[in-house]
Design an enzyme around this catalytic site. Structure first.
Site, PDB file in Angstrom:
ATOM      1  CB  CYS A  28      -0.898  -0.021   1.235  1.00  0.00           C
ATOM      2  SG  CYS A  28      -1.781   1.527   1.537  1.00  0.00           S
ATOM      3  CD1 TRP A  61      -5.778  -3.845   5.017  1.00  0.00           C
ATOM      4  CD2 TRP A  61      -4.162  -4.726   3.736  1.00  0.00           C
ATOM      5  NE1 TRP A  61      -5.559  -2.987   3.967  1.00  0.00           N
ATOM      6  CE2 TRP A  61      -4.577  -3.501   3.162  1.00  0.00           C
ATOM      7  CE3 TRP A  61      -3.156  -5.468   3.110  1.00  0.00           C
ATOM      8  CZ2 TRP A  61      -4.022  -3.006   1.994  1.00  0.00           C
ATOM      9  CZ3 TRP A  61      -2.593  -4.965   1.937  1.00  0.00           C
ATOM     10  CH2 TRP A  61      -3.030  -3.747   1.391  1.00  0.00           C
ATOM     11  CB  THR A  95      -7.386   1.930   5.846  1.00  0.00           C
ATOM     12  OG1 THR A  95      -7.542   2.661   7.079  1.00  0.00           O
ATOM     13  CG2 THR A  95      -8.648   2.074   5.012  1.00  0.00           C
ATOM     14  CB  VAL A  96      -2.444  -0.630   6.157  1.00  0.00           C
ATOM     15  CG1 VAL A  96      -2.807  -1.893   6.893  1.00  0.00           C
ATOM     16  CG2 VAL A  96      -2.494  -0.852   4.650  1.00  0.00           C
ATOM     17  CE1 TYR A 159      -5.688   2.984  -4.720  1.00  0.00           C
ATOM     18  CE2 TYR A 159      -4.040   4.729  -4.756  1.00  0.00           C
ATOM     19  CZ  TYR A 159      -4.416   3.437  -4.436  1.00  0.00           C
ATOM     20  OH  TYR A 159      -3.514   2.592  -3.846  1.00  0.00           O
TER      21      TYR A 159
END
Length: 317
Positions: A28, A61, A95-96, A159
């Site tokens: 990511c 994840w 999210t990360v 994105y």
């Protein structure tokens, strides 16, 4: 979760060595920037690193790279567990990067932009000797301006191109993206770094998008006016950073490609992962030294990486 880990612990999360774990997948770009900042500042001994694998399902994840499929510190299989520990009804994406409080197993913050800024400012007491100043006071106003455009039109712009749902949305995002790239190409023709004469977080934020350009964004996200290698100043700038300790040695090209091409089944339904491009070009001379600049200012480069990338996944091996 916009709570922060700060010196004064105003949000209930005071800076404490060994208390927190940074969960940041190498695949990511937003997490990659946190890995770079942690490494440049030498925070490995006070903030541990958890590395989820490059692929995941809609739930979360996962720690499939670790023995038994569990993070060795948090003891969880999915990052989702740490989010739900904080809020059992957490409604948004998992999210990360995320910083997890190991005393509770709950996420302290997932504010990716604030996390890296706080690592520079709130964790300063624990920086390594010779750590660079990634948020120099004299340049913060200019950094804010540059960061805003880079985030809106480049980091996020790729994105918006890749996930556009209509031709009109794609065309608008594409035009904004390339206007910003042209602006960066001009800016970087006469200066080695984005702001000032040293590496700042502005460079880190741009780098993590640039390093994914040819392997992913050019084709997969249809950002295909030019390859990175066709942009003289930006390509030389990207190579300069890649060859700087703390940047390229955090980049796992295999995980990057596996994540985008396998997870984004709506864009790439076959799940086929391309074999190219040739990564050896990242090690060719960049010539940026002629523009001057001092990469680490009055500081020094970080030592060898504590958590090295698989040698098969990087041209640096």
């Amino acid at each position: 979760m916009t709570t922060r880990v700060t010196r004064d612990g105003a949000d209930g999360f005071p800076v404490e060595p060994g208390r927190y774990r940074l969960v940041a997948a190498r695949a990511c770009p937003w997490a990659n920037r946190a890995i770079i900042v942690r490494r440049l500042l030498g925070l490995e001994d006070v903030l541990s690193l958890g590395l989820p694998g490059p692929t995941h399902d809609p739930r979360s994840w996962t720690f499939d790279l670790d023995p038994g499929g569990r993070d060795p510190v948090l003891g969880i299989e999915r990052l989702q567990e740490a989010y739900f520990k904080r809020d059992p009804e957490y409604p948004r994406g998992i999210t990360v990067p995320a910083i997890v409080d190991t005393t509770t197993g709950a996420v302290a913050t997932n504010d990716f932009a604030q996390i890296t800024q706080d690592l520079s400012t709130q964790w300063r007491e624990y920086h390594r000797q010779g750590a660079p100043d990634l948020w120099p006071e004299a340049h913060r106003a200019e950094m804010d301006e540059v960061n805003q455009r880079v985030f809106t039109d480049v980091n996020n712009g790729v994105y918006e191109c890749g996930f556009a749902g209509t031709q009109e949305a794609y065309d608008a995002a594409y035009d904004r993206l390339w206007a910003a790239i042209d602006w960066l190409e001009e800016r970087l023709t006469t200066r080695r770094y984005l702001v000032g004469d040293t590496i700042t977080e502005s460079d880190i934020r741009l780098f993590t998008t640039l390093v994914r350009w040819d392997p992913v964004y050019h084709g997969h996200f249809k950002c295909n006016r030019s390859r990175l290698t066709e942009l003289p100043a930006i390509w030389a700038y990207a190579r300069d950073l890649f060859q700087t300790p703390g940047f390229g040695d955090t980049v796992d090209f295999a995980q990057i490609k596996e994540h985008y091409y396998f997870v984004h089944k709506d864009i790439n339904p076959t799940g086929i992962i391309p074999k190219g491009p040739d990564l050896s070009t990242w090690l060719t001379p960049h010539g940026r030294d002629t523009l001057g600049g001092r990469p680490f200012g009055d500081g020094t480069p970080p030592g060898p990486p504590r958590e090295p990338v698989d040698p098969a996944h990087t041209p640096l091996s």
